[in-house]
Design an enzyme around this catalytic site. Structure first.
Site, PDB file in Angstrom:
ATOM      1  N   GLY A 195       0.811  -1.222   0.000  1.00 52.21           N
ATOM      2  CA  GLY A 195       0.000   0.000   0.000  1.00 52.21           C
ATOM      3  C   GLY A 195       0.836   1.260   0.000  1.00 52.21           C
ATOM      4  O   GLY A 195       2.066   1.215   0.077  1.00 52.21           O
ATOM      5  N   ARG A 254       4.020   5.771   2.012  1.00 51.68           N
ATOM      6  CA  ARG A 254       4.545   7.129   2.173  1.00 51.68           C
ATOM      7  C   ARG A 254       4.100   8.054   1.050  1.00 51.68           C
ATOM      8  O   ARG A 254       4.675   9.111   0.839  1.00 51.68           O
ATOM      9  CB  ARG A 254       6.061   7.101   2.252  1.00 51.68           C
ATOM     10  N   LYS A 275       4.885  12.201  -2.396  1.00 54.41           N
ATOM     11  CA  LYS A 275       5.657  11.041  -1.934  1.00 54.41           C
ATOM     12  C   LYS A 275       6.616  11.500  -0.834  1.00 54.41           C
ATOM     13  O   LYS A 275       7.400  12.423  -1.038  1.00 54.41           O
ATOM     14  CB  LYS A 275       6.444  10.434  -3.095  1.00 54.41           C
ATOM     15  N   ASP A 319       8.941   5.054   8.034  1.00 55.50           N
ATOM     16  CA  ASP A 319       8.680   6.337   8.692  1.00 55.50           C
ATOM     17  C   ASP A 319       7.828   7.272   7.837  1.00 55.50           C
ATOM     18  O   ASP A 319       7.579   8.416   8.213  1.00 55.50           O
ATOM     19  CB  ASP A 319      10.009   7.025   9.049  1.00 55.50           C
ATOM     20  N   ARG A 371       4.308  13.953  -7.509  1.00 61.46           N
ATOM     21  CA  ARG A 371       4.257  13.262  -8.795  1.00 61.46           C
ATOM     22  C   ARG A 371       2.844  13.194  -9.337  1.00 61.46           C
ATOM     23  O   ARG A 371       1.872  13.201  -8.582  1.00 61.46           O
ATOM     24  CB  ARG A 371       4.907  11.883  -8.726  1.00 61.46           C
ATOM     25  N   ARG A 406      -1.814   0.089  -9.884  1.00 60.07           N
ATOM     26  CA  ARG A 406      -0.720  -0.856 -10.132  1.00 60.07           C
ATOM     27  C   ARG A 406      -1.250  -2.273 -10.294  1.00 60.07           C
ATOM     28  O   ARG A 406      -2.366  -2.570  -9.863  1.00 60.07           O
ATOM     29  CB  ARG A 406       0.195  -0.874  -8.894  1.00 60.07           C
ATOM     30  N   ASP A 448       4.163  -4.478  -7.403  1.00 59.78           N
ATOM     31  CA  ASP A 448       3.529  -3.271  -6.839  1.00 59.78           C
ATOM     32  C   ASP A 448       4.118  -2.005  -7.452  1.00 59.78           C
ATOM     33  O   ASP A 448       3.621  -0.911  -7.187  1.00 59.78           O
ATOM     34  CB  ASP A 448       3.696  -3.247  -5.313  1.00 59.78           C
ATOM     35  N   ASN A 449       5.164  -2.142  -8.255  1.00 64.07           N
ATOM     36  CA  ASN A 449       5.751  -0.971  -8.916  1.00 64.07           C
ATOM     37  C   ASN A 449       5.427  -0.939 -10.405  1.00 64.07           C
ATOM     38  O   ASN A 449       6.061  -0.207 -11.158  1.00 64.07           O
ATOM     39  CB  ASN A 449       7.276  -0.975  -8.742  1.00 64.07           C
ATOM     40  N   ASP A 452       7.408   4.710  -9.844  1.00 68.56           N
ATOM     41  CA  ASP A 452       8.194   4.339  -8.664  1.00 68.56           C
ATOM     42  C   ASP A 452       9.696   4.298  -8.955  1.00 68.56           C
ATOM     43  O   ASP A 452      10.342   3.246  -8.917  1.00 68.56           O
ATOM     44  CB  ASP A 452       7.717   3.002  -8.081  1.00 68.56           C
TER      45      ASP A 452
HETATM   46  P1  AMP Z   1       9.196   0.666  -2.842  1.00 68.02           P
HETATM   47  O1  AMP Z   1      10.249  -0.386  -2.825  1.00 68.02           O
HETATM   48  O2  AMP Z   1       9.729   2.053  -2.638  1.00 68.02           O
HETATM   49  O3  AMP Z   1       8.323   0.590  -4.042  1.00 68.02           O
HETATM   50  O4  AMP Z   1       8.282   0.416  -1.560  1.00 68.02           O
HETATM   51  C1  AMP Z   1       7.638  -0.792  -1.272  1.00 68.02           C
HETATM   52  C2  AMP Z   1       6.604  -0.579  -0.189  1.00 68.02           C
HETATM   53  O5  AMP Z   1       7.212  -0.050   0.987  1.00 68.02           O
HETATM   54  C3  AMP Z   1       5.492   0.394  -0.565  1.00 68.02           C
HETATM   55  O6  AMP Z   1       4.322  -0.065   0.043  1.00 68.02           O
HETATM   56  C4  AMP Z   1       5.974   1.686   0.066  1.00 68.02           C
HETATM   57  O7  AMP Z   1       4.910   2.553   0.331  1.00 68.02           O
HETATM   58  C5  AMP Z   1       6.626   1.187   1.320  1.00 68.02           C
HETATM   59  N1  AMP Z   1       7.689   2.103   1.828  1.00 68.02           N
HETATM   60  C6  AMP Z   1       8.911   2.313   1.296  1.00 68.02           C
HETATM   61  N2  AMP Z   1       9.598   3.192   2.022  1.00 68.02           N
HETATM   62  C7  AMP Z   1       8.794   3.578   3.051  1.00 68.02           C
HETATM   63  C8  AMP Z   1       8.924   4.482   4.139  1.00 68.02           C
HETATM   64  N3  AMP Z   1      10.047   5.178   4.342  1.00 68.02           N
HETATM   65  N4  AMP Z   1       7.880   4.599   4.986  1.00 68.02           N
HETATM   66  C9  AMP Z   1       6.766   3.895   4.788  1.00 68.02           C
HETATM   67  N5  AMP Z   1       6.564   3.041   3.787  1.00 68.02           N
HETATM   68  C10 AMP Z   1       7.571   2.869   2.926  1.00 68.02           C
HETATM   69 MG    MG Z   2       6.749   1.179  -4.850  1.00 64.85          MG
END
Ligand code: AMP
Ligand code: MG
Length: 488
Positions: A87, A90, A105, A117, A168, A175, A244-245, A254
């Site tokens: 989900g 962030r 973002k 965080d 963005r 997705r 998810d990306n 992403d």
């Molecule tokens: P990503 O690899 O950036 O596509 O992130 C994968 C998942 O982790 C997604 O659900 C993001 O929303 C979540 N995510 C990545 N970084 C953070 C963060 N710093 N705080 C909260 N969720 C994160």
């Molecule tokens: Mg992502």
């Protein structure tokens, strides 16, 4: 536009967490103008409200431009393994602006943040901002980036860094993972709402087919095949092609540890965290195909409403099997254009593959090599060819060049016309890692001028821009292997 689902099981209504004392780090004036945002003489939004909105502070300040922000639920496969619910951990969807959805973002914790965080650091936000605008200028379908705002707020990663918010935009941020999410939860009604929304707004051409959902799947898969062919043709590595990306609109989304290749290497890995090379350059097409299989799984319950499970699976399987052919056709089209070839001949695939093999062996610079094709003259002696010096195995290169010159004889095209086409197909300027890194290092010292300069250069990637010659150069030796990880 607008996320099509409502209800607690699909999204969370949540205001962005304010970013303390925000300032502009980057702003795309061309996109701002397109959206009708009035700009001042510094090419920043004239109305200070925008800084507040785009750093996530407007709601807290009771400035209601976007009054119903949400974070959405999705799931996905990460590095080939089912990860369950993920989900918007962030990212917060503010609402609509022009033809786009607008998302912040790095704007704070949501219900989907898990251990995170909710923040993004300055370096990754600058990379996403420049990366998406550069890809757009190249003509590659992508989410856009309007701005980056920064703050002195500390954020802990491997080291202590500072927070930033990247704004963005995309017609939709849906997705593959959204489909997987509701399929895993057996919420067929939700799946139907997603699919109907896509048919109504983004895939109207599938609406009147005998089987709109199957047609929708085929169209999404086709767009994804075309997208990945486009990536290969500009030397783009995404880095984290988890389901998810993957956009269901066939957009690049992403931006994390992505990279434009400098020296060409088929199995180049741009993400340091990807130790197995699952997402290496040469694996991207196959991985996109794999992600389309995830999408097919996510859409299966919709087809099961009409067919038996076996029939539904068979239909999706047949549609999925189109992917390699669609990819190959799109790839051939892109690379033919890169070589200035208008016509289609049986040996073109081999011709292009052989060139890529030679480029790989000599580790030539991807962007510079293709741009140099604009200097090839059909009648000239290939030994005087400007490309020749870049290759180690001259004999193999000469043989290849002879086959290319022979191939050019089959074209009814003047040198000039071909050369112009090549210059409009093979960019001079791409967002090389070392260029991004230079802009980031300056930004970390509060000098944001290099970001604007890079943006301006990358907005015209096919123009000569002789005054910016240095920005087309390959990285200096010591900056060839900048290490990027998932940490952002
Ligand atoms: P990503 O690899 O950036 O596509 O992130 C994968 C998942 O982790 C997604 O659900 C993001 O929303 C979540 N995510 C990545 N970084 C953070 C963060 N710093 N705080 C909260 N969720 C994160
Ligand atoms: Mg992502």
């Amino acid at each position: 536009m607008a996320f099509p689902l409502q209800g607690d099981d699909t999204c969370q209504s949540i205001a962005p967490t304010p970013l303390p004392e925000p300032y502009w780090v980057g702003f795309s004036s061309s996109l701002g103008r397109e959206l009708g945002i009035a700009l001042n003489e510094s090419k920043l939004p004239a109305d200070p409200l925008w800084l507040s909105v785009l750093s996530g502070n407007a709601l807290a300040n009771k400035e209601h431009i976007f009054s119903n922000p949400i974070a959405t639920a999705y799931s996905g496969h990460q590095f080939g393994i089912w990860a369950g619910q993920l989900g918007d951990g962030r990212a917060i969807l503010l609402g609509d602006i022009g033809p786009y959805e607008i998302q912040l973002k790095g704007s704070g914790i949501t219900r989907y943040s898990r251990m995170g965080d909710g923040r993004a650091v300055l370096r990754s936000s600058i990379r996403e901002f420049l990366g998406s605008e550069a890809m757009h200028a190249l003509g590659v379908p992508t989410s856009r980036a309007l701005a980056v705002t920064g703050s002195k707020k500390p954020v802990m990663r491997e080291t202590l860094e500072t927070a930033a918010v990247c704004t963005r935009l995309a017609p939709s941020f849906l997705r593959v993972g959204h489909f997987e999410h509701f399929a895993a939860a057996r919420q067929t009604e939700r799946l139907q709402q997603l699919a109907d929304y896509l048919l109504d707004i983004h895939y109207q051409e599938c609406r009147d087919s005998d089987d709109p959902y199957l047609s929708l799947f085929s169209a999404m898969s086709r767009r994804s095949a075309e997208l990945v062919a486009h990536w290969q043709s500009v030397g783009f590595c995404h880095g984290v092609l988890n389901s998810d990306n993957i956009s269901v609109l066939g957009l690049t989304i992403d931006y994390g540890p992505f990279g434009m290749m400098d020296r060409f290497q088929m199995d180049h890995i741009c993400n340091h965290s990807d130790s197995q090379g699952r997402y290496a350059y040469h694996n991207q097409p196959q991985i996109m195909h794999w992600n389309m299989a995830c999408l097919a799984g996510g859409m299966l319950p919709l087809l099961e409403k009409r067919y038996s499970t076996e029939e539904a699976q068979q239909k999706l399987q047949t549609a999925l099997e189109q992917f390699p052919t669609q990819y190959r056709e799109a790839w051939l089209q892109r690379f033919r254009a890169k070589l200035g070839l208008l016509e289609e001949h049986a040996n073109d695939f081999e011709l292009i593959e052989n060139l890529l093999q030679l480029m790989h062996q000599s580790r030539v610079d991807f962007t510079i090599t293709f741009r140099l094709f604009a200097q090839v003259q059909a009648q000239a002696d290939y030994q005087s060819n400007p490309l020749r010096d870049h290759f180690i195995d001259r004999q193999a290169f000469d043989a290849w060049m002879q086959s290319y010159l022979d191939r050019l004889k089959l074209e009814q095209r003047s040198d000039l016309s071909r050369q112009n086409a090549i210059l409009n197909t093979n960019p001079k300027f791409v967002l090389r890692n070392y260029l991004a890194q230079h802009a980031i290092l300056l930004a970390q010292q509060d000098d944001f001028s290099e970001i604007q300069k890079l943006l301006q250069i990358l907005e015209n990637p096919y123009a000569e821009q002789p005054e910016h010659e240095a920005y087309s150069a390959p990285p200096p030796k010591e900056l060839e292997d900048i290490v990027l990880s998932c940490s952002s």
